[in-house]
Write a protein that holds these residues in place. Structure first.
Motif, mmCIF file in Angstrom:
data_model
loop_
_atom_site.group_PDB
_atom_site.id
_atom_site.type_symbol
_atom_site.label_atom_id
_atom_site.label_comp_id
_atom_site.label_asym_id
_atom_site.label_seq_id
_atom_site.Cartn_x
_atom_site.Cartn_y
_atom_site.Cartn_z
ATOM 1 N N LYS A 148 0.812 -1.212 0.000
ATOM 2 C CA LYS A 148 0.000 0.000 0.000
ATOM 3 C C LYS A 148 0.851 1.270 0.000
ATOM 4 O O LYS A 148 0.423 2.313 -0.454
ATOM 5 N N ASN A 149 2.064 1.158 0.535
ATOM 6 C CA ASN A 149 2.931 2.327 0.661
ATOM 7 C C ASN A 149 4.370 1.923 0.440
ATOM 8 O O ASN A 149 4.706 0.728 0.529
ATOM 9 N N THR A 150 5.206 2.909 0.161
ATOM 10 C CA THR A 150 6.619 2.611 -0.101
ATOM 11 C C THR A 150 7.299 1.946 1.092
ATOM 12 O O THR A 150 8.163 1.090 0.919
ATOM 13 N N THR A 151 6.909 2.312 2.303
ATOM 14 C CA THR A 151 7.554 1.749 3.485
ATOM 15 C C THR A 151 7.240 0.266 3.666
ATOM 16 O O THR A 151 7.964 -0.436 4.380
ATOM 17 N N ASP A 152 6.182 -0.235 3.020
ATOM 18 C CA ASP A 152 5.874 -1.667 3.082
ATOM 19 C C ASP A 152 6.978 -2.499 2.443
ATOM 20 O O ASP A 152 7.090 -3.703 2.708
ATOM 21 N N LEU A 153 7.796 -1.856 1.603
ATOM 22 C CA LEU A 153 8.891 -2.567 0.940
ATOM 23 C C LEU A 153 9.988 -3.004 1.915
ATOM 24 O O LEU A 153 10.790 -3.880 1.595
ATOM 25 N N SER A 154 10.036 -2.386 3.076
ATOM 26 C CA SER A 154 11.133 -2.636 4.016
ATOM 27 C C SER A 154 11.189 -4.079 4.515
ATOM 28 O O SER A 154 12.220 -4.527 5.016
ATOM 29 N N GLN A 155 10.109 -4.814 4.372
ATOM 30 C CA GLN A 155 10.080 -6.207 4.855
ATOM 31 C C GLN A 155 10.611 -7.183 3.809
ATOM 32 O O GLN A 155 10.671 -8.388 4.061
ATOM 33 N N PHE A 156 11.019 -6.672 2.648
ATOM 34 C CA PHE A 156 11.468 -7.528 1.561
ATOM 35 C C PHE A 156 12.943 -7.284 1.235
ATOM 36 O O PHE A 156 13.555 -6.312 1.680
ATOM 37 N N ARG A 157 13.499 -8.193 0.434
ATOM 38 C CA ARG A 157 14.874 -8.024 -0.064
ATOM 39 C C ARG A 157 14.837 -7.041 -1.235
ATOM 40 O O ARG A 157 14.103 -7.256 -2.200
ATOM 41 N N LEU A 158 15.645 -5.983 -1.141
ATOM 42 C CA LEU A 158 15.564 -4.901 -2.127
ATOM 43 C C LEU A 158 16.837 -4.783 -2.961
ATOM 44 O O LEU A 158 17.948 -4.827 -2.427
ATOM 45 N N GLY A 211 16.076 -0.284 -25.572
ATOM 46 C CA GLY A 211 16.844 -1.518 -25.722
ATOM 47 C C GLY A 211 18.098 -1.563 -24.887
ATOM 48 O O GLY A 211 18.918 -2.480 -25.037
ATOM 49 N N THR A 212 18.290 -0.568 -23.995
ATOM 50 C CA THR A 212 19.477 -0.592 -23.130
ATOM 51 C C THR A 212 19.320 -1.587 -21.988
ATOM 52 O O THR A 212 20.307 -2.008 -21.387
ATOM 53 N N ILE A 213 18.070 -1.937 -21.662
ATOM 54 C CA ILE A 213 17.798 -3.076 -20.795
ATOM 55 C C ILE A 213 16.707 -3.898 -21.471
ATOM 56 O O ILE A 213 15.951 -3.385 -22.302
ATOM 57 N N ASN A 214 16.654 -5.160 -21.135
ATOM 58 C CA ASN A 214 15.625 -6.036 -21.685
ATOM 59 C C ASN A 214 14.848 -6.648 -20.531
ATOM 60 O O ASN A 214 15.345 -7.537 -19.843
ATOM 61 N N LEU A 215 13.659 -6.123 -20.309
ATOM 62 C CA LEU A 215 12.832 -6.640 -19.229
ATOM 63 C C LEU A 215 12.272 -7.993 -19.641
ATOM 64 O O LEU A 215 11.578 -8.110 -20.649
ATOM 65 N N SER A 216 12.580 -9.013 -18.852
ATOM 66 C CA SER A 216 12.065 -10.343 -19.160
ATOM 67 C C SER A 216 10.553 -10.366 -18.949
ATOM 68 O O SER A 216 9.982 -9.495 -18.282
ATOM 69 N N ASP A 217 9.913 -11.370 -19.504
ATOM 70 C CA ASP A 217 8.455 -11.443 -19.469
ATOM 71 C C ASP A 217 7.892 -11.506 -18.058
ATOM 72 O O ASP A 217 6.725 -11.158 -17.832
ATOM 73 N N ASN A 218 8.703 -11.954 -17.115
ATOM 74 C CA ASN A 218 8.192 -12.087 -15.746
ATOM 75 C C ASN A 218 8.368 -10.824 -14.907
ATOM 76 O O ASN A 218 8.001 -10.794 -13.738
ATOM 77 N N ILE A 219 8.919 -9.758 -15.500
ATOM 78 C CA ILE A 219 9.091 -8.500 -14.758
ATOM 79 C C ILE A 219 7.837 -7.641 -14.898
ATOM 80 O O ILE A 219 7.371 -7.356 -15.993
ATOM 81 N N ASP A 220 7.299 -7.234 -13.755
ATOM 82 C CA ASP A 220 6.124 -6.379 -13.720
ATOM 83 C C ASP A 220 6.399 -5.252 -12.730
ATOM 84 O O ASP A 220 7.474 -5.214 -12.099
ATOM 85 N N TYR A 221 5.468 -4.342 -12.556
ATOM 86 C CA TYR A 221 5.677 -3.267 -11.594
ATOM 87 C C TYR A 221 4.354 -2.796 -11.011
ATOM 88 O O TYR A 221 3.278 -3.023 -11.576
ATOM 89 N N ILE A 222 4.462 -2.156 -9.853
ATOM 90 C CA ILE A 222 3.316 -1.496 -9.231
ATOM 91 C C ILE A 222 3.666 -0.023 -9.067
ATOM 92 O O ILE A 222 4.845 0.338 -9.002
ATOM 93 N N GLU A 223 2.664 0.821 -9.024
ATOM 94 C CA GLU A 223 2.852 2.247 -8.755
ATOM 95 C C GLU A 223 2.290 2.578 -7.381
ATOM 96 O O GLU A 223 1.350 1.930 -6.911
ATOM 97 N N PHE A 224 2.885 3.583 -6.741
ATOM 98 C CA PHE A 224 2.371 4.088 -5.478
ATOM 99 C C PHE A 224 1.648 5.399 -5.767
ATOM 100 O O PHE A 224 2.298 6.425 -5.981
#
Length: 276
Positions: A148-158, A211-224
């Protein structure tokens, strides 16, 4: 009665010193501005290398929405400029030690950080980007939806990028395993060796498009939603003309914004500055 030779000499020395100071100040004020920018990670559509037939032109030259805005602002302020490319971390270091090396006086695409504000004068805001986080849908699709918020990321490997500012995410720098560029970080992310890569969204999607990076098919993203990262031009506080440059360039940029000239530049790259 003869004049005191000591007084005469003092007046002559003072006169010569005044003329020299005025001459030196004039030369310093009119000498080209020393720009520096990163050589490793392009920041599309804001700062990219010029291309011909999808190939980077050599020697490398910069373009992009923010770059063209800065170039024009400098010209409007009455200056020429010279630019050098180097790793981003070195750009920031060279700005700090300007009096000794006189290599980097100004850079841009810089976000705010209190420790940086002690070393650089920040100009007015140029643009802002959407904050989000990239992840591997193969490993974390369900967990990503619970954020829900950027600080929720702190519980994960970044994962992170060396020299980048993660203060806008309200995350401690010690939480990140940093890599030299997005391509390496994305490979680690795709392999499941880190959980999230917090980032501005637009530049990563822009790099994938270039084309400077190639995002693999399994890469997705969320917005805050409602969370942005604002970017500025900065001037080294160690430059003898720091006050002059920061004031004049701020006036140039504000004038361009009031006239809509920044919108005209950014629209050429299919975007808006997002600061209105």
């Amino acid at each position: 009665m003869l004049a005191n030779p000591m007084k005469v000499n003092t007046h002559i020395i003072t006169f010569i010193a005044t003329i020299y100071f005025q001459y030196s100040s004039s030369i310093m004020a009119s000498s080209p501005v020393k720009l520096c920018q990163g050589s490793e990670n392009e920041w599309p559509p804001y700062t990219v290398f010029k291309r011909a037939n999808n190939t980077i032109v050599e020697p490398r030259q910069l373009t992009g929405a923010a770059t063209e805005l800065i170039y024009q602002a400098i010209k409007k302020a009455g200056y020429d400029y010279k630019i050098r490319l180097m790793p981003w971390k070195r750009v920031l270091k060279e700005l700090e030690r300007y009096p000794k090396r006189k290599v980097c006086e100004i850079t841009w695409d810089v976000s705010y950080k209190p420790s940086r504000a002690e070393k650089f004068f920040y100009s007015v805001a140029i643009y802002r980007t959407q904050l989000g986080a990239f992840f591997s849908s193969k490993h974390l699709s369900e967990k990503a939806l619970t954020l829900k918020n950027t600080t929720d990321l702190s519980q994960f490997r970044l994962c992170g990028i060396l020299g980048y500012n993660y203060n806008p995410f309200n995350l401690h720098e010690g939480l990140f395993n940093n890599y030299i560029n997005f391509d390496k970080a994305m490979n680690v992310l795709s392999a499941g060796n880190c959980d999230f890569l917090p980032s501005s969204i637009e530049p990563v999607l822009g790099q994938n498009k270039l084309g400077t990076i190639n995002l693999s098919d399994n890469i997705d993203y969320i917005e805050f939603p409602g969370r942005f990262k604002t970017f500025y031009l900065v001037v080294s506080r160690k430059s003898p003309r720091a006050d002059q440059l920061s004031t004049q360039l701020a006036h140039s940029i504000i004038s361009m914004q009031e006239k809509g000239e920044d919108l005209a530049i950014f629209s050429q790259y299919g975007i808006k500055p997002k600061i209105y």
